[in-house]
Design a protein around this motif. Structure first.
Motif, PDB file in Angstrom:
ATOM      1  N   ILE A 127      23.927  33.123  -4.069  1.00 27.68           N
ATOM      2  CA  ILE A 127      24.046  33.564  -2.682  1.00 27.68           C
ATOM      3  C   ILE A 127      22.630  33.795  -2.171  1.00 27.68           C
ATOM      4  CG2 ILE A 127      25.062  35.271  -1.126  1.00 27.68           C
ATOM      5  CD1 ILE A 127      26.998  35.950  -3.464  1.00 27.68           C
ATOM      6  N   ALA A 128      22.252  33.127  -1.083  1.00 35.48           N
ATOM      7  CA  ALA A 128      20.854  33.154  -0.680  1.00 35.48           C
ATOM      8  C   ALA A 128      20.693  33.105   0.829  1.00 35.48           C
ATOM      9  CB  ALA A 128      20.116  31.972  -1.315  1.00 35.48           C
ATOM     10  N   THR A 129      19.558  33.647   1.282  1.00 34.99           N
ATOM     11  CA  THR A 129      19.101  33.407   2.648  1.00 34.99           C
ATOM     12  C   THR A 129      18.159  32.205   2.599  1.00 34.99           C
ATOM     13  OG1 THR A 129      17.329  35.030   2.290  1.00 34.99           O
ATOM     14  CG2 THR A 129      19.325  35.799   3.410  1.00 34.99           C
ATOM     15  N   PRO A 130      18.109  31.381   3.643  1.00 33.18           N
ATOM     16  CA  PRO A 130      17.319  30.146   3.588  1.00 33.18           C
ATOM     17  C   PRO A 130      15.840  30.365   3.270  1.00 33.18           C
ATOM     18  CG  PRO A 130      18.833  30.080   5.446  1.00 33.18           C
ATOM     19  CD  PRO A 130      18.902  31.460   4.886  1.00 33.18           C
ATOM     20  N   GLY A 131      15.253  31.418   3.815  1.00 33.26           N
ATOM     21  CA  GLY A 131      13.826  31.647   3.619  1.00 33.26           C
ATOM     22  C   GLY A 131      13.457  31.841   2.160  1.00 33.26           C
ATOM     23  N   ARG A 132      14.146  32.733   1.470  1.00 32.21           N
ATOM     24  CA  ARG A 132      13.836  32.998   0.065  1.00 32.21           C
ATOM     25  C   ARG A 132      14.188  31.797  -0.811  1.00 32.21           C
ATOM     26  NH1 ARG A 132      12.526  37.331  -3.203  1.00 32.21           N
ATOM     27  NH2 ARG A 132      11.240  37.801  -1.380  1.00 32.21           N
ATOM     28  N   LEU A 133      15.282  31.111  -0.498  1.00 37.99           N
ATOM     29  CA  LEU A 133      15.659  29.927  -1.266  1.00 37.99           C
ATOM     30  C   LEU A 133      14.586  28.846  -1.151  1.00 37.99           C
ATOM     31  CD1 LEU A 133      17.768  28.390  -2.967  1.00 37.99           C
ATOM     32  CD2 LEU A 133      18.783  27.610  -0.815  1.00 37.99           C
ATOM     33  N   MET A 134      14.084  28.605   0.060  1.00 35.76           N
ATOM     34  CA  MET A 134      13.038  27.607   0.266  1.00 35.76           C
ATOM     35  C   MET A 134      11.768  27.995  -0.480  1.00 35.76           C
ATOM     36  SD  MET A 134      13.971  25.051   2.322  1.00 35.76           S
ATOM     37  CE  MET A 134      12.485  24.535   3.184  1.00 35.76           C
TER      38      MET A 134
END
Length: 459
Positions: A127-134
């Motif tokens: 489960i992730a937010t796009p910023g941290r995943l990128m």
């Protein structure tokens, strides 16, 4: 219909029952079976109708079989905010307690160390937010080519926050042969385009027209001068049977100032906005959920997806700039079949914004008036004003001639003594108004004058 009719496993049904749920919501009833059949889904439903559980529950069963590998999550859920991502993680922990599934939460505002460690051990659900995943992807800490299932939650919010380019990049790194689900309460054209690009023959599930508001929410707008917003808000907080409330403002500075103002006036309030670090935001949300404070002043960071039970009221201290945000803001109340009330303050500069909201929802918001007040209002009357005036003493003209003649014949000292005795015998002035003010007010009742904002006509 029950959850058992949807094809879920016994272990999952047991967890659902222990959580206190017996019947699925419309979005859950329509989405769970096709998800279990590995079909792509576009889910559109009003906020507060259980969209999160509609994909969490079948995902647990889908992920129940399979093998974890280091750095390669088996499924991915993208969320627009840290709070929403953490809430989805809580749902997985609650419903997946009878399954051997490992989950990792990738959000900003916290150290990467534990997140990287979890990825190295292998996770079933990421489960992730796009910023941290990128960020982690560019560092080479995560691989996406083993992802079998993708969920894009609150897709329209992703659009508003500028995440669409990141989502397109992430989707390009995922295997083509995957299951994709997209959920939102609103579905603007750019999101439709995204769905067509990255989904294969998706099944569209629309339990309510996009951008409609919950039927369990009674919504009002209040025309009010900007300088009188705080006064109006305090009156409503005191006299509209408010149990718990979320107050939304457009600017973070307004959130801070309004929270301080409410605290100065004796309200148990707290605040949450984007300038706070993650630990502080989680702490304040927990205080609100536990009832340590019953008023949460928030920016739009709390408008999407947060499922906090028992919120009786939502106040839009500012009319939202984006009409979609109105739907999500007021959706924090009236959840899971409960009733809620929502108030939107409309100043002169908000005229265009409220028109855009009504155009989006295709529904004119009622103007809050005297008929909608939950307490007894007392109109100041001429009779009350007369009672407040001290009674005037009777003049000498009303005395008969014999009494006046007798008084004139008395020496001056005797007249003074008689006057003193006459004044001592006069009844006390009427204090009916003051005595009424001294009486305790019963809970939920109002014995003051009608507030000025109720006299403002609709604009």
């Amino acid at each position: 219909m029950s959850f058992a009719d949807l094809g879920l496993s016994e272990d999952l049904l047991k967890a659902v029952e222990e959580a206190g749920y017996t019947e699925p919501t419309p979005i859950q009833a329509q989405a769970i079976p096709p998800i279990l059949m590995m079909k792509d889904i576009i889910g559109i439903a009003q906020t507060g109708t259980g969209k999160t559980a509609s994909f969490v529950l079948p995902m647990i069963d889908v992920m129940a079989s399979g093998r974890r590998r280091a750095l390669m999550p088996r499924s991915l859920i993208l969320e627009p905010t840290r709070e929403l991502a953490a809430q989805v993680a809580e749902n997985f922990e609650k419903y997946g307690k009878n399954h051997d599934l490992k989950m990792a939460l990738l959000i900003g505002g916290v150290q990467m160390g534990d997140q990287v460690k979890a990825l190295n051990e292998g996770v079933d659900v990421l489960i992730a937010t796009p910023g941290r995943l990128m960020d982690l992807f560019e560092r080479g800490k995560i691989l996406l080519n083993g992802c079998e299932l993708l969920v894009i939650d609150e897709a329209d919010r992703m659009l508003d926050m500028g995440f669409i380019p990141d989502i397109e990049f992430i989707c390009d790194k995922l295997p083509e042969n995957r299951q994709t689900m997209l959920f939102s309460a609103t579905m603007p054209p750019p999101i439709e385009k995204l769905a067509k690009k990255f989904m294969s023959n998706p099944k569209r599930i629309e339990t309510a027209r996009a951008a409609t508001t919950n039927k369990d929410i009674t919504a009002f707008k209040i025309p009010v001068e900007t300088r009188k917003k705080r006064e109006t808000l305090r009156w409503l907080l005191n006299h509209d049977h408010v149990e718990t409330a979320i107050i939304f403002a457009n600017r973070k500075t307004t959130v801070r100032e309004l929270n301080k103002s409410l605290q100065r006036h004796g309200f148990a309030s707290s605040e949450i906005h984007g300038d706070m670090d993650q630990a502080s935001r989680i702490k304040e949300l927990d205080r609100f959920k536990k009832g340590e404070v019953n008023i949460l002043v928030a920016s739009d960071v709390a408008a999407r997806g947060l499922d906090i039970k028992g919120v009786s009221h939502v106040f839009n201290f500012d009319t939202p700039w984006h009409p979609d945000d109105y739907v999500h803001r007021i959706g924090r109340t009236g959840r899971a079949g409960a009733k809620g009330r929502a108030f939107t303050f409309v100043s002169k500069e908000d005229a265009e914004a409220i028109q855009n909201v009504e155009k989006l929802t295709k529904n004119e918001i009622s103007v809050f008036g005297k008929k909608d007040v939950r307490v007894d209002l007392v109109e100041p009357s001429k009779k009350d004003e007369a009672e407040e005036r001290p009674a005037k003493p009777k003049r000498a003209e009303r005395e008969d001639r014999s009494e006046r003649k007798e008084r004139e014949d008395k020496p001056k000292r005797a007249r003074d003594k008689a006057a003193d005795e006459s004044r001592a015998e006069k009844p006390k002035r009427s204090r009916r108004r003051d005595e009424r003010d001294d009486e305790p007010t019963k809970p939920g009742e109002w014995n003051g004058p009608v507030p000025t904002f109720l006299e403002v006509s609709a604009t």
